[in-house]
Design a protein around this motif. Sequence first.
Motif, PDB file in Angstrom:
ATOM      1  N   ILE A   4       0.836  -1.198   0.000  1.00  0.00           N
ATOM      2  CA  ILE A   4       0.000   0.000   0.000  1.00  0.00           C
ATOM      3  C   ILE A   4       0.870   1.246   0.000  1.00  0.00           C
ATOM      4  O   ILE A   4       0.643   2.187  -0.743  1.00  0.00           O
ATOM      5  N   ASP A   5       1.884   1.262   0.851  1.00  0.00           N
ATOM      6  CA  ASP A   5       2.768   2.415   0.959  1.00  0.00           C
ATOM      7  C   ASP A   5       4.091   2.105   0.258  1.00  0.00           C
ATOM      8  O   ASP A   5       5.156   2.128   0.856  1.00  0.00           O
ATOM      9  N   SER A   6       4.011   1.843  -1.020  1.00  0.00           N
ATOM     10  CA  SER A   6       5.180   1.443  -1.802  1.00  0.00           C
ATOM     11  C   SER A   6       6.041   2.649  -2.158  1.00  0.00           C
ATOM     12  O   SER A   6       5.641   3.799  -1.968  1.00  0.00           O
ATOM     13  N   LYS A  62      11.812   8.385  -3.620  1.00  0.00           N
ATOM     14  CA  LYS A  62      10.696   8.691  -2.734  1.00  0.00           C
ATOM     15  C   LYS A  62      11.026   9.780  -1.720  1.00  0.00           C
ATOM     16  O   LYS A  62      10.130  10.326  -1.093  1.00  0.00           O
ATOM     17  N   ASN A  63      12.301  10.110  -1.549  1.00  0.00           N
ATOM     18  CA  ASN A  63      12.707  11.116  -0.577  1.00  0.00           C
ATOM     19  C   ASN A  63      12.966  12.489  -1.186  1.00  0.00           C
ATOM     20  O   ASN A  63      13.377  13.409  -0.480  1.00  0.00           O
ATOM     21  N   VAL A  64      12.743  12.632  -2.474  1.00  0.00           N
ATOM     22  CA  VAL A  64      13.015  13.896  -3.160  1.00  0.00           C
ATOM     23  C   VAL A  64      11.877  14.877  -2.892  1.00  0.00           C
ATOM     24  O   VAL A  64      10.702  14.525  -2.974  1.00  0.00           O
ATOM     25  N   THR A  65      12.240  16.088  -2.537  1.00  0.00           N
ATOM     26  CA  THR A  65      11.261  17.151  -2.346  1.00  0.00           C
ATOM     27  C   THR A  65      11.611  18.313  -3.265  1.00  0.00           C
ATOM     28  O   THR A  65      12.718  18.399  -3.770  1.00  0.00           O
ATOM     29  N   GLY A  66      10.671  19.180  -3.480  1.00  0.00           N
ATOM     30  CA  GLY A  66      10.912  20.350  -4.314  1.00  0.00           C
ATOM     31  C   GLY A  66      11.771  21.363  -3.587  1.00  0.00           C
ATOM     32  O   GLY A  66      11.612  21.586  -2.387  1.00  0.00           O
TER      33      GLY A  66
END
Length: 114
Positions: A4-6, A62-66
Amino acid sequence: MKFIDSNHSQMLGQAMNAYALRQRITATNIANADTPGYKRHQVQFESELQKAQETNGVAGMKNVTGAIEETNENVLLEDEMIEMTDTQIRVQLVTRSLRHHFQMLRFGITGVNR
């Protein structure tokens, strides 16, 4: 619940956050277009996502932020409107991808495809 939280759903969630940030920054640019001395700001996301993929693979994405950065450019209203439209198209794409992801999960759990 890993399925679910892939990594995929987490990366899409980060994309939605980055695009929401980009829309706010673009709106700020538009609001300050006539402010003397104001320089355009932009949100870097796709290039950061590509760097993370090249160095850490899919799991690192998955850890990339703007990231917000100030440019030395003046605000051009036409360019900001194009940026807003482009971001909206990207939001629609991510939304469709998330919807498909959760539809597949529902189908896997219930066996009913709606």
